[in-house]
Design a protein around this motif. Sequence first.
Motif, PDB file in Angstrom:
ATOM      1  N   ILE A 512       0.848  -1.197   0.000  1.00 23.27           N
ATOM      2  CA  ILE A 512       0.000   0.000   0.000  1.00 23.27           C
ATOM      3  C   ILE A 512       0.880   1.243   0.000  1.00 23.27           C
ATOM      4  CG2 ILE A 512      -1.698   1.303   1.349  1.00 23.27           C
ATOM      5  CD1 ILE A 512      -2.626  -1.487   2.455  1.00 23.27           C
ATOM      6  N   SER A 513       1.912   1.216   0.816  1.00 27.03           N
ATOM      7  CA  SER A 513       2.895   2.297   0.886  1.00 27.03           C
ATOM      8  C   SER A 513       4.166   1.719   1.466  1.00 27.03           C
ATOM      9  CB  SER A 513       2.385   3.444   1.761  1.00 27.03           C
ATOM     10  OG  SER A 513       2.337   3.042   3.123  1.00 27.03           O
ATOM     11  N   ASN A 514       5.172   2.531   1.549  1.00 29.34           N
ATOM     12  CA  ASN A 514       6.454   2.029   2.048  1.00 29.34           C
ATOM     13  C   ASN A 514       6.361   1.496   3.471  1.00 29.34           C
ATOM     14  OD1 ASN A 514       7.543   2.741  -0.400  1.00 29.34           O
ATOM     15  ND2 ASN A 514       8.398   4.674   0.327  1.00 29.34           N
ATOM     16  N   ASP A 515       5.528   2.123   4.296  1.00 32.95           N
ATOM     17  CA  ASP A 515       5.377   1.653   5.683  1.00 32.95           C
ATOM     18  C   ASP A 515       4.002   1.068   5.975  1.00 32.95           C
ATOM     19  OD1 ASP A 515       3.743   3.875   5.802  1.00 32.95           O
ATOM     20  OD2 ASP A 515       4.946   4.964   7.280  1.00 32.95           O
ATOM     21  N   GLY A 516       3.179   0.921   4.936  1.00 34.94           N
ATOM     22  CA  GLY A 516       1.863   0.303   5.109  1.00 34.94           C
ATOM     23  C   GLY A 516       0.775   1.250   5.568  1.00 34.94           C
ATOM     24  N   SER A 517       1.127   2.527   5.790  1.00 31.07           N
ATOM     25  CA  SER A 517       0.128   3.502   6.255  1.00 31.07           C
ATOM     26  C   SER A 517       0.023   4.653   5.258  1.00 31.07           C
ATOM     27  CB  SER A 517       0.519   4.049   7.632  1.00 31.07           C
ATOM     28  OG  SER A 517       1.708   4.818   7.536  1.00 31.07           O
ATOM     29  N   ILE A 518      -1.052   5.434   5.379  1.00 32.61           N
ATOM     30  CA  ILE A 518      -1.225   6.651   4.574  1.00 32.61           C
ATOM     31  C   ILE A 518      -1.644   7.764   5.527  1.00 32.61           C
ATOM     32  CG2 ILE A 518      -2.520   7.755   2.704  1.00 32.61           C
ATOM     33  CD1 ILE A 518      -2.879   5.019   1.431  1.00 32.61           C
ATOM     34  N   SER A 519      -0.677   8.579   5.885  1.00 30.18           N
ATOM     35  CA  SER A 519      -0.937   9.605   6.910  1.00 30.18           C
ATOM     36  C   SER A 519      -1.137  11.002   6.334  1.00 30.18           C
ATOM     37  CB  SER A 519       0.221   9.631   7.917  1.00 30.18           C
ATOM     38  OG  SER A 519       1.446   9.878   7.250  1.00 30.18           O
ATOM     39  N   LYS A 520      -0.887  11.164   5.032  1.00 32.96           N
ATOM     40  CA  LYS A 520      -1.004  12.492   4.424  1.00 32.96           C
ATOM     41  C   LYS A 520      -2.016  12.480   3.288  1.00 32.96           C
ATOM     42  CE  LYS A 520       3.731  13.846   5.615  1.00 32.96           C
ATOM     43  NZ  LYS A 520       5.045  14.285   5.104  1.00 32.96           N
ATOM     44  N   GLU A 521      -2.727  13.581   3.142  1.00 29.53           N
ATOM     45  CA  GLU A 521      -3.773  13.686   2.117  1.00 29.53           C
ATOM     46  C   GLU A 521      -3.211  13.523   0.709  1.00 29.53           C
ATOM     47  OE1 GLU A 521      -7.256  16.543   3.989  1.00 29.53           O
ATOM     48  OE2 GLU A 521      -5.688  17.441   2.739  1.00 29.53           O
ATOM     49  N   ILE A 522      -2.067  14.136   0.446  1.00 28.81           N
ATOM     50  CA  ILE A 522      -1.500  14.061  -0.904  1.00 28.81           C
ATOM     51  C   ILE A 522      -1.174  12.609  -1.259  1.00 28.81           C
ATOM     52  CG2 ILE A 522       0.509  14.674  -2.319  1.00 28.81           C
ATOM     53  CD1 ILE A 522       0.505  17.406  -0.953  1.00 28.81           C
ATOM     54  N   LEU A 523      -0.626  11.859  -0.289  1.00 30.52           N
ATOM     55  CA  LEU A 523      -0.316  10.453  -0.541  1.00 30.52           C
ATOM     56  C   LEU A 523      -1.593   9.652  -0.780  1.00 30.52           C
ATOM     57  CD1 LEU A 523       1.761   8.191  -0.755  1.00 30.52           C
ATOM     58  CD2 LEU A 523       1.625   7.908   1.725  1.00 30.52           C
ATOM     59  N   LEU A 524      -2.644   9.964  -0.059  1.00 28.89           N
ATOM     60  CA  LEU A 524      -3.930   9.285  -0.253  1.00 28.89           C
ATOM     61  C   LEU A 524      -4.480   9.573  -1.643  1.00 28.89           C
ATOM     62  CD1 LEU A 524      -6.374   7.654   0.674  1.00 28.89           C
ATOM     63  CD2 LEU A 524      -7.249   9.727   1.811  1.00 28.89           C
ATOM     64  N   ALA A 525      -4.449  10.856  -2.043  1.00 27.64           N
ATOM     65  CA  ALA A 525      -4.956  11.241  -3.366  1.00 27.64           C
ATOM     66  C   ALA A 525      -4.150  10.550  -4.467  1.00 27.64           C
ATOM     67  CB  ALA A 525      -4.899  12.758  -3.526  1.00 27.64           C
ATOM     68  N   ASP A 526      -2.825  10.585  -4.340  1.00 30.06           N
ATOM     69  CA  ASP A 526      -1.961   9.950  -5.345  1.00 30.06           C
ATOM     70  C   ASP A 526      -2.193   8.441  -5.416  1.00 30.06           C
ATOM     71  OD1 ASP A 526      -0.801  12.279  -6.118  1.00 30.06           O
ATOM     72  OD2 ASP A 526       1.113  11.958  -5.105  1.00 30.06           O
TER      73      ASP A 526
END
Length: 666
Positions: A512-526
């Motif tokens: 899902i991501s490098n650390d498995g989490s999505i803590s920022k809006e821009i990363l979620l949108a991307d």
Amino acid sequence: MLKKFILLILLVVTGAFAAGCQEKAQPDDRLNEYVDLWNDKKFEKMYETYLTSSAKKTYKKEDVVKRPNDIYKDLAVKDLKVEFKQPKEEKEWDKEEKAEFPVTITMNTLAGEVSYEETITLKKEEKEDKENWYVDWKPSFILPEMEKSDKVGVESIPAKRGEIYDRNENPLAINGEAFDIGIVPKEFNESDLEKLSSLLEISPEAIQKELNQSWVQPEYFVPIKKLPISERPLALEIIELPGLYSKRVEARQYPYGEAAAHITGYIGKINAEKLEKLKEKGYTAQSLLGISGAEEAYEEKLRGQNGQRIYLTKESEEEVSIVEQEVKNGDTVTLTLDAEMQKKLYDQMKDETGTAAAVNPETGEALALVSVPSYDPNEFALGIAPDKYDKIYNNPDKPLRNRFYQTYSPGSAMKGITAAVGLNSGKLDPNKTFEIKGKRWQKDESWGGYEVVRVFDNDSVVDLESAMKYSDNIYFARVGLEMGAETFIQGLKDFGFGEEIPMSYPVRKSQISNDGSISKEILLADSAFGQGEVLMSIVHLASAYGGIINDGTMMKPVLLKDEEQGTWKEGLLSPEQSKVMRTNLRKVVSEGIAGKAQVAGKEIAGKTGTAEIKSEQGTKGKENGLFVSYDQKNPEFVLAMLLEGVEERGGSTHTVQVAQKFYKSY
């Protein structure tokens, strides 16, 4: 004084009595001591202290001490166990000169367990003025039926490696033959060295090195290179040179060559590191084993077990078997692969750099797994020349890399998964529209200079259908933000992100991501429109879309034909939601940006994707083009294809065109 004298007499009598008891040792007690030493392989002490005089005259010390040690080492003897059961009835051994007892001798050898009974004879002898019992040793204490002049032999019967076939019994890896090309030095003309070097694609130095080996004699055949049996014309041309000959030898063959190389892999000689790990399983320095691909993944099934026989050769040349382990040939491995489909897909992709997977959405069976550029596994199995290997290894396009094992950014191919997560969670209404003006958008000023960019701005009121047809990044970025990170992450986990791919053939897990989490809006949108840090293998991408079109049930991918098929994930979509997605995927081709995928007689549906690989927004980076597709008239497989470096060739449209050519040929 009298008391002291009496005490002294008692001590003398007691000592004399004890000494007398020691002199009259019992043979069974003596044998117990001997057996204890035997179990500890203390052959020297057994020889020095316990053997009869006649045995020492008949057999040298090396026969009794060195020979069993050497034999047991050569036969890989373990767990030597000699058992002697004390007789129940006592016997008056003082009146006997000889005693016989049965013992059981058991040991594990490289050819299996040896277990036999021997009768041990003990004789009464007087040595150094003391009478005791001594063992009348004989060679059969080492191995059953062994005599002094016997020679111990070991015969190894090599197991045949199991072969690999596709679902239609087409051979992918078989035991065949090759041409072993060699030189007889006294007949060879040095002036032909350059020509031979060119024909064999081996440097003159490498050929000369073989000829300069210490064992080489002028009249010997010196092997230089093995050629696949398919190279018969080349072999015939080579042996026209003076001093050049060919022999037919056993060799592993890969009939589909480069087209299936990353699936089959190849076999080769075991290296020191692997031998250290595998020697307990019977591998030796001469062993061949799977180096990559299915040859490596299914090594345990394919390798078989060599037969071993331990035997004695008598003076009469008669052979007496001690123990024999029957040869067990390797198992045949049948893959779910369709080799002809694999070849057709490879033929369309062979000039590209990339990968593709075709997976049956109803069964999870992998029908084709392609990685390009490729290599010829036949060359590797026959022993590729170092300079040729270096050329392949240093090729910047990395033909040895198995790309369907790797993970990539899915680009806009992610949008189908994002849509499915949104629909299933209830956070996405397919009829809801977003008003989107222009090609750039950001949520608010907190994003600084970062903006989401879309390719087309022909629609300003965008719903799911329009967003899928024109691959609208802004729409999916907003869907992701409305869904929220928690729902999005859980949805991706439901699709198998972050867990091992349940396939017997190894494929890297998606993230899902490098650390498995999505803590920022821009990363979620991307991440929602396929950029960010999301990574997927091509096998997982094909399986995920299989789940989308299969009423929300994603099957676990399988490559072994006898592997149990089963559901990997279910409830990803309702049948109604799956139908919505199928309709939209078809419109991506019939009305949207993947129009070049149209094929007469077929109803190709799918989703394109372009993954930009660059360090920061606004710069020009490399692009991977993706296209996940299937034929709605005959959805027997989902084809996921990724081609690298398409930025100057039309982006994902180039991948669409390559896929379209495959559909036309299939």
